[in-house]
Design a protein around this motif. Sequence first.
Motif, mmCIF file in Angstrom:
data_model
loop_
_atom_site.group_PDB
_atom_site.id
_atom_site.type_symbol
_atom_site.label_atom_id
_atom_site.label_comp_id
_atom_site.label_asym_id
_atom_site.label_seq_id
_atom_site.Cartn_x
_atom_site.Cartn_y
_atom_site.Cartn_z
ATOM 1 N N LYS A 278 0.816 -1.210 0.000
ATOM 2 C CA LYS A 278 0.000 0.000 0.000
ATOM 3 C C LYS A 278 0.851 1.263 0.000
ATOM 4 C CE LYS A 278 -4.023 -1.980 -0.024
ATOM 5 N NZ LYS A 278 -4.914 -1.850 -1.199
ATOM 6 N N GLY A 279 1.999 1.190 0.684
ATOM 7 C CA GLY A 279 2.883 2.349 0.720
ATOM 8 C C GLY A 279 3.409 2.688 -0.665
ATOM 9 N N ALA A 280 3.807 1.656 -1.426
ATOM 10 C CA ALA A 280 4.301 1.874 -2.780
ATOM 11 C C ALA A 280 3.175 2.374 -3.683
ATOM 12 C CB ALA A 280 4.896 0.583 -3.333
ATOM 13 N N GLU A 281 1.978 1.861 -3.469
ATOM 14 C CA GLU A 281 0.833 2.305 -4.276
ATOM 15 C C GLU A 281 0.551 3.784 -4.058
ATOM 16 O OE1 GLU A 281 -3.983 1.429 -4.552
ATOM 17 O OE2 GLU A 281 -2.625 -0.159 -3.881
ATOM 18 N N GLN A 282 0.590 4.223 -2.787
ATOM 19 C CA GLN A 282 0.352 5.632 -2.488
ATOM 20 C C GLN A 282 1.463 6.495 -3.068
ATOM 21 O OE1 GLN A 282 -2.291 7.111 -1.246
ATOM 22 N NE2 GLN A 282 -1.299 9.107 -1.487
ATOM 23 N N LYS A 283 2.706 6.024 -2.949
ATOM 24 C CA LYS A 283 3.839 6.762 -3.502
ATOM 25 C C LYS A 283 3.705 6.879 -5.013
ATOM 26 C CE LYS A 283 7.913 8.726 -3.218
ATOM 27 N NZ LYS A 283 8.123 10.030 -2.557
ATOM 28 N N PHE A 284 3.252 5.819 -5.654
ATOM 29 C CA PHE A 284 3.067 5.821 -7.108
ATOM 30 C C PHE A 284 2.028 6.877 -7.515
ATOM 31 C CE2 PHE A 284 1.128 4.001 -11.017
ATOM 32 C CZ PHE A 284 2.266 3.996 -11.812
ATOM 33 N N LYS A 285 0.961 7.004 -6.732
ATOM 34 C CA LYS A 285 -0.054 8.018 -7.000
ATOM 35 C C LYS A 285 0.533 9.424 -6.861
ATOM 36 C CE LYS A 285 -3.996 5.209 -5.446
ATOM 37 N NZ LYS A 285 -5.100 5.109 -4.465
ATOM 38 N N GLU A 286 1.316 9.630 -5.817
ATOM 39 C CA GLU A 286 1.925 10.949 -5.608
ATOM 40 C C GLU A 286 2.887 11.298 -6.749
ATOM 41 O OE1 GLU A 286 3.827 10.725 -1.847
ATOM 42 O OE2 GLU A 286 1.969 10.682 -0.684
ATOM 43 N N ILE A 287 3.626 10.320 -7.204
ATOM 44 C CA ILE A 287 4.570 10.540 -8.318
ATOM 45 C C ILE A 287 3.815 10.930 -9.582
ATOM 46 C CG2 ILE A 287 6.207 9.359 -9.845
ATOM 47 C CD1 ILE A 287 6.953 7.658 -7.327
ATOM 48 N N ASN A 288 2.725 10.236 -9.865
ATOM 49 C CA ASN A 288 1.918 10.547 -11.054
ATOM 50 C C ASN A 288 1.313 11.939 -10.953
ATOM 51 O OD1 ASN A 288 1.661 8.323 -13.119
ATOM 52 N ND2 ASN A 288 1.286 7.138 -11.270
ATOM 53 N N GLU A 289 0.854 12.297 -9.755
ATOM 54 C CA GLU A 289 0.256 13.615 -9.565
ATOM 55 C C GLU A 289 1.301 14.710 -9.764
ATOM 56 O OE1 GLU A 289 -2.535 14.056 -6.340
ATOM 57 O OE2 GLU A 289 -1.677 15.995 -5.793
ATOM 58 N N ALA A 290 2.495 14.499 -9.192
ATOM 59 C CA ALA A 290 3.564 15.486 -9.360
ATOM 60 C C ALA A 290 3.941 15.637 -10.827
ATOM 61 C CB ALA A 290 4.781 15.068 -8.527
ATOM 62 N N ASN A 291 4.026 14.528 -11.529
ATOM 63 C CA ASN A 291 4.379 14.589 -12.952
ATOM 64 C C ASN A 291 3.285 15.271 -13.765
ATOM 65 O OD1 ASN A 291 6.043 13.658 -15.351
ATOM 66 N ND2 ASN A 291 4.112 12.615 -15.776
ATOM 67 N N GLU A 292 2.024 15.024 -13.388
ATOM 68 C CA GLU A 292 0.896 15.642 -14.089
ATOM 69 C C GLU A 292 1.003 17.163 -14.051
ATOM 70 O OE1 GLU A 292 -2.616 16.085 -16.201
ATOM 71 O OE2 GLU A 292 -1.515 14.233 -15.794
ATOM 72 N N VAL A 293 1.493 17.696 -12.941
ATOM 73 C CA VAL A 293 1.599 19.154 -12.791
ATOM 74 C C VAL A 293 2.885 19.682 -13.417
ATOM 75 C CG1 VAL A 293 1.777 21.045 -11.128
ATOM 76 C CG2 VAL A 293 0.173 19.168 -10.714
ATOM 77 N N LEU A 294 4.015 19.098 -13.045
ATOM 78 C CA LEU A 294 5.300 19.666 -13.451
ATOM 79 C C LEU A 294 5.631 19.435 -14.916
ATOM 80 C CD1 LEU A 294 7.492 18.834 -10.324
ATOM 81 C CD2 LEU A 294 6.103 20.865 -10.796
ATOM 82 N N SER A 295 5.028 18.434 -15.545
ATOM 83 C CA SER A 295 5.307 18.188 -16.962
ATOM 84 C C SER A 295 4.413 19.012 -17.881
ATOM 85 C CB SER A 295 5.135 16.694 -17.279
ATOM 86 O OG SER A 295 3.792 16.297 -17.061
ATOM 87 N N ASP A 296 3.440 19.698 -17.300
ATOM 88 C CA ASP A 296 2.541 20.556 -18.079
ATOM 89 C C ASP A 296 2.921 22.017 -17.815
ATOM 90 O OD1 ASP A 296 0.265 22.311 -18.632
ATOM 91 O OD2 ASP A 296 -0.855 20.458 -18.972
ATOM 92 N N PRO A 297 3.419 22.737 -18.819
ATOM 93 C CA PRO A 297 3.884 24.117 -18.600
ATOM 94 C C PRO A 297 2.833 25.015 -17.943
ATOM 95 C CG PRO A 297 4.554 23.351 -20.757
ATOM 96 C CD PRO A 297 3.633 22.311 -20.216
ATOM 97 N N GLU A 298 1.566 24.887 -18.356
ATOM 98 C CA GLU A 298 0.514 25.739 -17.798
ATOM 99 C C GLU A 298 0.285 25.425 -16.328
ATOM 100 O OE1 GLU A 298 -4.225 26.796 -18.522
ATOM 101 O OE2 GLU A 298 -3.162 25.401 -19.851
ATOM 102 N N LYS A 299 0.178 24.129 -16.001
ATOM 103 C CA LYS A 299 -0.040 23.742 -14.601
ATOM 104 C C LYS A 299 1.172 24.106 -13.748
ATOM 105 C CE LYS A 299 -3.244 19.821 -15.133
ATOM 106 N NZ LYS A 299 -3.230 19.507 -16.575
ATOM 107 N N ARG A 300 2.345 23.896 -14.301
ATOM 108 C CA ARG A 300 3.558 24.180 -13.520
ATOM 109 C C ARG A 300 3.665 25.673 -13.191
ATOM 110 N NH1 ARG A 300 9.883 22.859 -15.273
ATOM 111 N NH2 ARG A 300 10.827 23.496 -13.270
ATOM 112 N N LYS A 301 3.331 26.519 -14.157
ATOM 113 C CA LYS A 301 3.382 27.963 -13.929
ATOM 114 C C LYS A 301 2.428 28.363 -12.818
ATOM 115 C CE LYS A 301 2.748 32.407 -16.287
ATOM 116 N NZ LYS A 301 2.402 33.054 -17.581
#
Length: 314
Positions: free
Chosen positions: A41-64
């Motif tokens: 479960k810990g790895a699953e939660q970490k995986f979700k956090e990683i995806n969420e961070a990437n969703e924001v930082l890989s999108d120029p508009e969201k990152r700004k």
Amino acid sequence: MDYKDYYKVLGLEKSATPEQIKKAYRKLARQHHPDVNPNDKGAEQKFKEINEANEVLSDPEKRKKYDQFGADWQRYQQQPGGGAGRGGQPGGGFDWSQYTQGQGGGFGGGGSPFGEGEDFSDFFGSLFGNMGGGGGGRTSRPGAGPDYQAELELSLEEAYQGGPRTITVNGKNLRLTIAPGVADGQTIRLRDQGGPGRNGGPNGALLITFRIRPDARYARTGDDLTQDVPVSIYKALLGGEQTVETLSGSVKIKIKPETANGTRLRLRGKGFPVYKKEGQFGDLYLRLNLTLPQNLTEPEKELIQQLAALRPEA
């Protein structure tokens, strides 16, 4: 609502480039993917956090927008009644509406990080609302699929020769051609053979690591090989020729008279092929090990005694 440091989640500085973000995301996603950490479960939660961070930082508009929000969040914490983790409301006339997307806009609607959408946090939902498109807070932005990992075991001769091989990954048979000279622990990357992409994004890659079984005849060091060759004491004393089997066929070597035990001979170009450099090979080193005769007959013993008498210093 707790602030989420997406840069920290991916182990990055705020000055990270898009390429660094992509590289960090792929590395962490492989490490914490549920397929690699079943029932964790810990790895699953970490995986979700990683995806969420990437969703924001890989999108120029969201990152700004996220970077701007981060600076204002510090201002908010310094105000009376503010501060993350205390349940306070923004005070001092701070215009919070420029960030929030309405009440209940969180991305906690039961989505799965392994299907079409993402199960994002309330922090993400409050900050971005439906920016990602898609109903229920799910993002429609394409994303790369996860990378798969596999191992392929080879004998030393198979690694020497290379050629076609078949490997089964997730029930799918894949045929690949191995270049001669692969090393133990070497990893190759096959594009588009990993997990399916999200919302039309590209598939991940398949990472294949080679495991070379030890060989009783040869020791490998880089592209060079070492081989022990037994030589009779008579041939070592008097010299002569001897046939040696190599990975590329039989070779005749000349043994000089009075060759000492442990003498090394170098055969150029008879070692391992240099990976992806056609026509180039390492060297083969032969270590000559003298063998003593066994079960001597009486006449043989008499002759040896005569020889010993001629060389009393021995």
